[in-house]
Design an enzyme around this catalytic site. Structure first.
Site, PDB file in Angstrom:
ATOM      1  N   GLY A  57       0.856  -1.183   0.000  1.00 51.53           N
ATOM      2  CA  GLY A  57       0.000   0.000   0.000  1.00 51.53           C
ATOM      3  C   GLY A  57       0.886   1.225   0.000  1.00 51.53           C
ATOM      4  O   GLY A  57       2.092   1.117   0.229  1.00 51.53           O
ATOM      5  N   CYS A  84       5.576  -6.054   1.142  1.00 50.38           N
ATOM      6  CA  CYS A  84       5.931  -4.634   1.167  1.00 50.38           C
ATOM      7  C   CYS A  84       5.334  -3.966   2.417  1.00 50.38           C
ATOM      8  O   CYS A  84       5.719  -4.295   3.525  1.00 50.38           O
ATOM      9  CB  CYS A  84       5.508  -3.949  -0.133  1.00 50.38           C
ATOM     10  SG  CYS A  84       6.248  -2.313  -0.304  1.00 50.38           S
ATOM     11  N   TYR A  85       4.390  -3.059   2.244  1.00 56.03           N
ATOM     12  CA  TYR A  85       3.780  -2.439   3.437  1.00 56.03           C
ATOM     13  C   TYR A  85       3.245  -3.524   4.376  1.00 56.03           C
ATOM     14  O   TYR A  85       3.377  -3.429   5.598  1.00 56.03           O
ATOM     15  CB  TYR A  85       2.637  -1.500   3.024  1.00 56.03           C
ATOM     16  CG  TYR A  85       1.970  -0.859   4.217  1.00 56.03           C
ATOM     17  CD1 TYR A  85       2.516   0.267   4.817  1.00 56.03           C
ATOM     18  CD2 TYR A  85       0.814  -1.416   4.768  1.00 56.03           C
ATOM     19  CE1 TYR A  85       1.930   0.832   5.935  1.00 56.03           C
ATOM     20  CE2 TYR A  85       0.221  -0.854   5.883  1.00 56.03           C
ATOM     21  CZ  TYR A  85       0.779   0.271   6.461  1.00 56.03           C
ATOM     22  OH  TYR A  85       0.197   0.818   7.576  1.00 56.03           O
ATOM     23  N   HIS A 172       8.032  -7.064  -4.241  1.00 58.64           N
ATOM     24  CA  HIS A 172       6.681  -7.374  -4.752  1.00 58.64           C
ATOM     25  C   HIS A 172       6.712  -8.642  -5.595  1.00 58.64           C
ATOM     26  O   HIS A 172       7.019  -8.588  -6.785  1.00 58.64           O
ATOM     27  CB  HIS A 172       6.166  -6.209  -5.595  1.00 58.64           C
ATOM     28  CG  HIS A 172       5.754  -5.031  -4.768  1.00 58.64           C
ATOM     29  ND1 HIS A 172       4.489  -4.897  -4.245  1.00 58.64           N
ATOM     30  CD2 HIS A 172       6.447  -3.960  -4.335  1.00 58.64           C
ATOM     31  CE1 HIS A 172       4.414  -3.786  -3.541  1.00 58.64           C
ATOM     32  NE2 HIS A 172       5.592  -3.195  -3.568  1.00 58.64           N
ATOM     33  N   GLU A 174       4.291 -10.193  -6.762  1.00 54.40           N
ATOM     34  CA  GLU A 174       3.159 -10.241  -7.697  1.00 54.40           C
ATOM     35  C   GLU A 174       3.450  -9.560  -9.030  1.00 54.40           C
ATOM     36  O   GLU A 174       2.724  -9.751  -9.992  1.00 54.40           O
ATOM     37  CB  GLU A 174       1.902  -9.624  -7.052  1.00 54.40           C
ATOM     38  CG  GLU A 174       1.889  -8.108  -6.900  1.00 54.40           C
ATOM     39  CD  GLU A 174       2.626  -7.570  -5.670  1.00 54.40           C
ATOM     40  OE1 GLU A 174       3.467  -8.306  -5.113  1.00 54.40           O
ATOM     41  OE2 GLU A 174       2.384  -6.419  -5.282  1.00 54.40           O
ATOM     42  N   GLY A 227     -21.910  -7.105 -27.847  1.00 51.13           N
ATOM     43  CA  GLY A 227     -20.821  -7.456 -28.756  1.00 51.13           C
ATOM     44  C   GLY A 227     -19.496  -7.561 -28.024  1.00 51.13           C
ATOM     45  O   GLY A 227     -18.539  -8.112 -28.531  1.00 51.13           O
ATOM     46  N   GLY A 228     -19.435  -7.015 -26.815  1.00 53.57           N
ATOM     47  CA  GLY A 228     -18.214  -7.064 -26.022  1.00 53.57           C
ATOM     48  C   GLY A 228     -18.086  -8.377 -25.269  1.00 53.57           C
ATOM     49  O   GLY A 228     -19.017  -9.176 -25.208  1.00 53.57           O
ATOM     50  N   VAL A 229     -16.890  -8.577 -24.687  1.00 56.08           N
ATOM     51  CA  VAL A 229     -16.600  -9.880 -24.073  1.00 56.08           C
ATOM     52  C   VAL A 229     -17.430 -10.116 -22.812  1.00 56.08           C
ATOM     53  O   VAL A 229     -17.915 -11.230 -22.587  1.00 56.08           O
ATOM     54  CB  VAL A 229     -15.078 -10.033 -23.797  1.00 56.08           C
ATOM     55  CG1 VAL A 229     -14.529  -8.939 -22.930  1.00 56.08           C
ATOM     56  CG2 VAL A 229     -14.759 -11.392 -23.192  1.00 56.08           C
ATOM     57  N   ASP A 230     -17.648  -9.103 -21.986  1.00 61.80           N
ATOM     58  CA  ASP A 230     -18.309  -9.355 -20.707  1.00 61.80           C
ATOM     59  C   ASP A 230     -19.752  -9.830 -20.886  1.00 61.80           C
ATOM     60  O   ASP A 230     -20.158 -10.844 -20.316  1.00 61.80           O
ATOM     61  CB  ASP A 230     -18.285  -8.104 -19.816  1.00 61.80           C
ATOM     62  CG  ASP A 230     -16.867  -7.644 -19.514  1.00 61.80           C
ATOM     63  OD1 ASP A 230     -15.940  -8.457 -19.709  1.00 61.80           O
ATOM     64  OD2 ASP A 230     -16.681  -6.490 -19.094  1.00 61.80           O
ATOM     65  N   LYS A 369     -10.947  -9.796 -15.319  1.00 56.47           N
ATOM     66  CA  LYS A 369     -11.122  -9.792 -16.780  1.00 56.47           C
ATOM     67  C   LYS A 369     -10.412 -10.979 -17.449  1.00 56.47           C
ATOM     68  O   LYS A 369     -10.951 -11.599 -18.363  1.00 56.47           O
ATOM     69  CB  LYS A 369     -10.551  -8.487 -17.342  1.00 56.47           C
ATOM     70  CG  LYS A 369     -10.855  -8.253 -18.791  1.00 56.47           C
ATOM     71  CD  LYS A 369     -12.172  -7.552 -18.919  1.00 56.47           C
ATOM     72  CE  LYS A 369     -12.507  -7.185 -20.335  1.00 56.47           C
ATOM     73  NZ  LYS A 369     -13.761  -6.410 -20.358  1.00 56.47           N
TER      74      LYS A 369
END
Ligand code: XMP
Length: 513
Positions: A57, A84-85, A172, A174, A227-230, A369
């Site tokens: 953070g 980290c933090y 980090h 990640e 038309g979008g992925v979601d 996503k």
């Protein structure tokens, strides 16, 4: 949510950091959930986590009101990894010391391992490049801890107390810049927490299908397709769960990309055999937009018209009680976190009138996503839809500067098609956030053959981005730009000049309007 999966909680000390950690844990096939640091420990434990990670953070443990967590968390017998933090907080709360080191370390840093074994650094070489971003550093380790690595700016860059299951890393793990960072997380998950890797695409789909069936029973469900992925993945999951109880509504605004409407038809009506209502409303949108040039006015008209059209269709399906929404996990985390926001299960949606009250079905609300895309592929959606670049709700209207006419839509669709086709051929479609064409409202002089021309220019816009909040213009190869330019001028009547937009965001926006 109650889950049969082993769960690792990520305690959030800075939303962006927490989301990336949670994504990496899930990449290791372990379910992870982000919780606010203010959540009472009893509530965290009620989720029966097998491990807990404290995220990084932006704060310092020394400032007033430094973000903290109830130390009762250390008495639960659950392994904790501080990053980290999070590592500094863990060290300080367990009796160590954190000090402002002066210089701090930012970016790639070579870390040296201490002699002896380490659970989380098991995959690391004696010297390993890690990504650092800290001003403070742990100066004294708490009793019971072993220091397992150091860097010039962080004498205690990693520490662990294996007996109690507490681990801290100043770097980090990640981020991709930390070599073998994922191995650190995997060692924590599988060695320290003995977590079971059950979070797979198949299990995500099975869970969602069971949940949707339980929620919907034999009710009728509506899903708006864009038309979008979601929305496509949401529709495909709901269809798998309840079959012909689902009706998809595709409002064709006439402002879509070339062939997009056909592709939605092909995929949903023919491949998936979904009950699809394709509303061809292009003329209605064009009528309302006639003579309108102001960007916000365009947006408002399109938004309102969209709702009116959707509402009319929905009224004809008066027995439908449920509406599918493509809400994703980051939307939920950012709007308050964890399941606090297990949200508005009965509320009114995006401007629909009050008397149209739906229960929401949100099959993607636990997914990032990249997971949505993986699930889409698993469900058999075409690559074109699964990997589609983001597209604004108002469509080509915000890329046609000035007045929107059928002729100008046609010109832009064709030019845009060339841009996207060439980006795909160059193998850049996935790595570029958005690539498209814009049609300005000016004309310029040119010469073609023996004659003078006076036509529109087209502007190519291609940007790289992580989240659309900021973006950089894409450094496309010159020969690619040249191919696009010459194809557009040769293939699209009405265009005699091509420009490339080299504005980042900020100061520009991604769209032109
Ligand atoms: P800007 O142009 O603000 O766009 O940098 C950021 C991202 O949002 C998309 N965008 C929209 N999406 N309705 C939408 O659904 C809109 O009115 C809208 N305007 C911009 C844009 O394509 C980019 O991904």
């Amino acid at each position: 949510m109650s889950t049969a999966h082993d769960t690792v909680l990520v305690v959030d000390f800075g939303a962006q950091y927490a989301q990336l950690i949670a994504r990496r844990i899930r990449e290791a096939r372990v379910y992870s959930e982000i919780v606010p640091r203010t959540m009472p420990v009893a509530e965290m434990l009620a989720k029966r986590p097998v491990g807990i990670v404290f995220s990084g953070g932006p704060a310092s443990v020394h400032v007033d009101d430094a973000p903290t967590v109830d130390p009762a968390i250390y008495d639960a017998g659950i392994p904790v990894l501080g990053i980290c933090y999070g590592a500094q907080l863990l060290a300080q709360q367990l009796g160590g010391e954190v000090r402002r080191t002066g210089g701090g370390e930012y970016g790639r840093t070579v870390m040296t391992r201490a002699e002896g074994a380490s659970v989380v650094l098991d995959a690391f070489d004696a010297e390993q490049t890690v990504w650092m971003s800290h001003g403070d550093a742990i100066a004294v380790a708490p009793d019971g801890f072993t220091v397992t690595a150091s860097t010039p700016g962080a004498p205690i860059a990693a520490l662990e107390d294996r007996d109690r299951g507490f681990y801290g890393v100043q770097f980090h793990p990640e981020v991709a810049h930390t070599e073998r960072g994922q191995d650190v997380l995997r060692a924590f998950l599988f060695e320290a927490c003995a977590a079971r890797p059950t979070w797979t695409n198949t299990s995500i789909i099975e869970d969602a299908v069971a949940e949707i069936r339980a929620q919907v029973g034999d009710g009728r469900v509506i899903c708006g397709l864009s038309g979008g992925v979601d929305s496509a993945v949401a529709a495909a999951i709901v269809h798998k769960a309840v079959g012909d109880q689902l009706t998809c509504v595709f409002v064709d605004t006439g402002l879509l990309r070339l062939n997009e409407a056909e592709q939605v038809e092909e995929t949903f009506r023919r491949q998936f055999e979904v009950d699809l209502i394709h509303v061809k409303a292009g003329d209605r949108f064009l009528d309302r937009l006639a003579g309108v040039t102001e960007p916000e006015a365009k947006r408002k008209i399109i938004g309102e018209t969209f709702i009116r059209v959707f509402e009319e269709v929905a009224r004809d399906l008066s027995d439908a009680r449920f509406l599918v929404q493509g809400t994703l996990y980051p939307d939920i985390v950012e709007s308050g976190g964890g399941d606090n926001a297990t949200i508005k299960s009965h509320h009114n949606v995006g401007g629909l009138p009050d008397d149209m009250d739906f229960d929401l079905v949100e099959p993607l609300r636990q997914l990032f996503k990249d997971e949505v895309r993986a699930v889409g592929e698993e469900l058999g959606l075409p690559e074109d839809i699964v990997w589609r670049q983001p597209f604004p709700g108002p469509g080509l209207a915000v890329r046609i500067i000035g007045e929107i006419t059928p002729e100008r839509i046609d010109i832009l669709q064709q030019a845009d098609h060339v841009v996207v086709e060439e980006i795909r051929r160059a193998g850049l479609y996935r790595e570029i956030w958005q690539s498209f064409a814009v049609l300005p409202a000016v004309r310029t002089v040119g010469v073609m053959g023996d004659g003078r021309t006076y036509e529109y220019p087209v502007v190519i816009r291609a940007v790289t981005s992580e989240d659309a909040m900021t973006a950089d213009w894409a450094r496309l190869p010159h020969d690619l730009l040249e191919r696009m330019a010459s194809r557009i001028i040769n293939e699209v009547p009405g265009i005699n000049r091509v420009a490339y937009d080299i504005t980042s965001k900020p100061p520009g926006t991604i769209e032109w309007e």
